[in-house]
Design a protein around this motif. Sequence first.
Motif, mmCIF file in Angstrom:
data_model
loop_
_atom_site.group_PDB
_atom_site.id
_atom_site.type_symbol
_atom_site.label_atom_id
_atom_site.label_comp_id
_atom_site.label_asym_id
_atom_site.label_seq_id
_atom_site.Cartn_x
_atom_site.Cartn_y
_atom_site.Cartn_z
ATOM 1 N N ALA A 141 0.828 -1.211 0.000
ATOM 2 C CA ALA A 141 0.000 0.000 0.000
ATOM 3 C C ALA A 141 0.860 1.258 0.000
ATOM 4 O O ALA A 141 0.536 2.250 -0.668
ATOM 5 C CB ALA A 141 -0.929 -0.007 1.211
ATOM 6 N N PHE A 142 1.981 1.216 0.714
ATOM 7 C CA PHE A 142 2.892 2.356 0.770
ATOM 8 C C PHE A 142 3.500 2.615 -0.606
ATOM 9 O O PHE A 142 3.543 3.749 -1.081
ATOM 10 C CB PHE A 142 3.982 2.070 1.800
ATOM 11 N N GLU A 143 3.955 1.563 -1.257
ATOM 12 C CA GLU A 143 4.554 1.698 -2.583
ATOM 13 C C GLU A 143 3.529 2.199 -3.599
ATOM 14 O O GLU A 143 3.851 3.014 -4.470
ATOM 15 C CB GLU A 143 5.141 0.364 -3.027
ATOM 16 N N GLU A 144 2.309 1.729 -3.494
ATOM 17 C CA GLU A 144 1.259 2.170 -4.411
ATOM 18 C C GLU A 144 0.966 3.657 -4.234
ATOM 19 O O GLU A 144 0.765 4.385 -5.211
ATOM 20 C CB GLU A 144 -0.013 1.358 -4.175
ATOM 21 N N ALA A 145 0.968 4.122 -2.985
ATOM 22 C CA ALA A 145 0.706 5.535 -2.721
ATOM 23 C C ALA A 145 1.806 6.422 -3.295
ATOM 24 O O ALA A 145 1.550 7.555 -3.727
ATOM 25 C CB ALA A 145 0.581 5.775 -1.216
ATOM 26 N N LEU A 146 3.034 5.916 -3.312
ATOM 27 C CA LEU A 146 4.170 6.700 -3.805
ATOM 28 C C LEU A 146 4.366 6.589 -5.315
ATOM 29 O O LEU A 146 5.155 7.349 -5.891
ATOM 30 C CB LEU A 146 5.455 6.246 -3.117
ATOM 31 N N ALA A 147 3.653 5.684 -5.957
ATOM 32 C CA ALA A 147 3.950 5.315 -7.340
ATOM 33 C C ALA A 147 3.901 6.480 -8.313
ATOM 34 O O ALA A 147 4.685 6.539 -9.262
ATOM 35 C CB ALA A 147 3.001 4.205 -7.800
ATOM 36 N N GLU A 148 3.007 7.426 -8.105
ATOM 37 C CA GLU A 148 2.836 8.511 -9.072
ATOM 38 C C GLU A 148 3.599 9.774 -8.688
ATOM 39 O O GLU A 148 3.449 10.802 -9.353
ATOM 40 C CB GLU A 148 1.349 8.818 -9.239
ATOM 41 N N ALA A 149 4.381 9.709 -7.633
ATOM 42 C CA ALA A 149 5.156 10.879 -7.187
ATOM 43 C C ALA A 149 6.627 10.665 -7.522
ATOM 44 O O ALA A 149 7.240 9.692 -7.086
ATOM 45 C CB ALA A 149 4.982 11.093 -5.690
ATOM 46 N N VAL A 189 5.872 14.188 1.565
ATOM 47 C CA VAL A 189 4.540 14.644 1.983
ATOM 48 C C VAL A 189 3.578 13.461 2.057
ATOM 49 O O VAL A 189 2.809 13.320 3.024
ATOM 50 C CB VAL A 189 3.999 15.728 1.024
ATOM 51 N N ILE A 190 3.605 12.605 1.046
ATOM 52 C CA ILE A 190 2.736 11.427 1.037
ATOM 53 C C ILE A 190 3.062 10.517 2.217
ATOM 54 O O ILE A 190 2.162 10.041 2.931
ATOM 55 C CB ILE A 190 2.880 10.662 -0.288
ATOM 56 N N ALA A 191 4.345 10.276 2.438
ATOM 57 C CA ALA A 191 4.754 9.398 3.540
ATOM 58 C C ALA A 191 4.330 9.984 4.884
ATOM 59 O O ALA A 191 3.787 9.268 5.739
ATOM 60 C CB ALA A 191 6.265 9.185 3.510
#
Length: 204
Positions: free
Chosen positions: A75-83, A91-93
Amino acid sequence: MSPRASAMAPEDRRKAILDALIPLLVDKGGDITTKEIARAAGIAEGTIFRVFPDKATLLFAAAEEAINPAGGQEAFEEALAEADELRDRIVIAATRILERMRLTMAVMSACRPYLAAKFHEAHHSKSKQAPIGPPEFMLKAQRDLHERLTRLFEPYAEGLAVTPETAALALRSLTFGAARPELGLSPALTPEEIADLVLHGVLP
């Protein structure tokens, strides 16, 4: 009549129960009944006890899932995928950590009596040495988070003044100290302010 549980793998059943339980703990605290939990999960009450031997074990598992959910890395990697920009990724983290902290504090508060009972039981057990310090699942959650944050910085290592491990520690420390209303600390840092402090410090 209680709903009848459909065929499901044990791990999937366990996850479904915890996914239903955690929002209940946030909303109602630890005094909820297993009947309420079963209703929220869409299963018969007896199904809970085919997965968890007692309510204390169930709430202990909920605390573990809240602080370090299964599939958390994905889930963490998916959230960062487009940044792509480091600041955006920080900021996302920070946003995700702050959200997880709020959820964890609510769940841990609800589960505190049961966690204390588990610790007391282990402390007085004659079959094994009593644990010292936080439960292992809390320590593992911190190790996993540090590894995730270190990997966040690794692609940018050549442009950093410190190692990715040190950058991860700075981000983790700032975020954990950013919002502690239970300690009466205010104002809180926003994810954007955390990112700017990690990248630029306090100097103009």
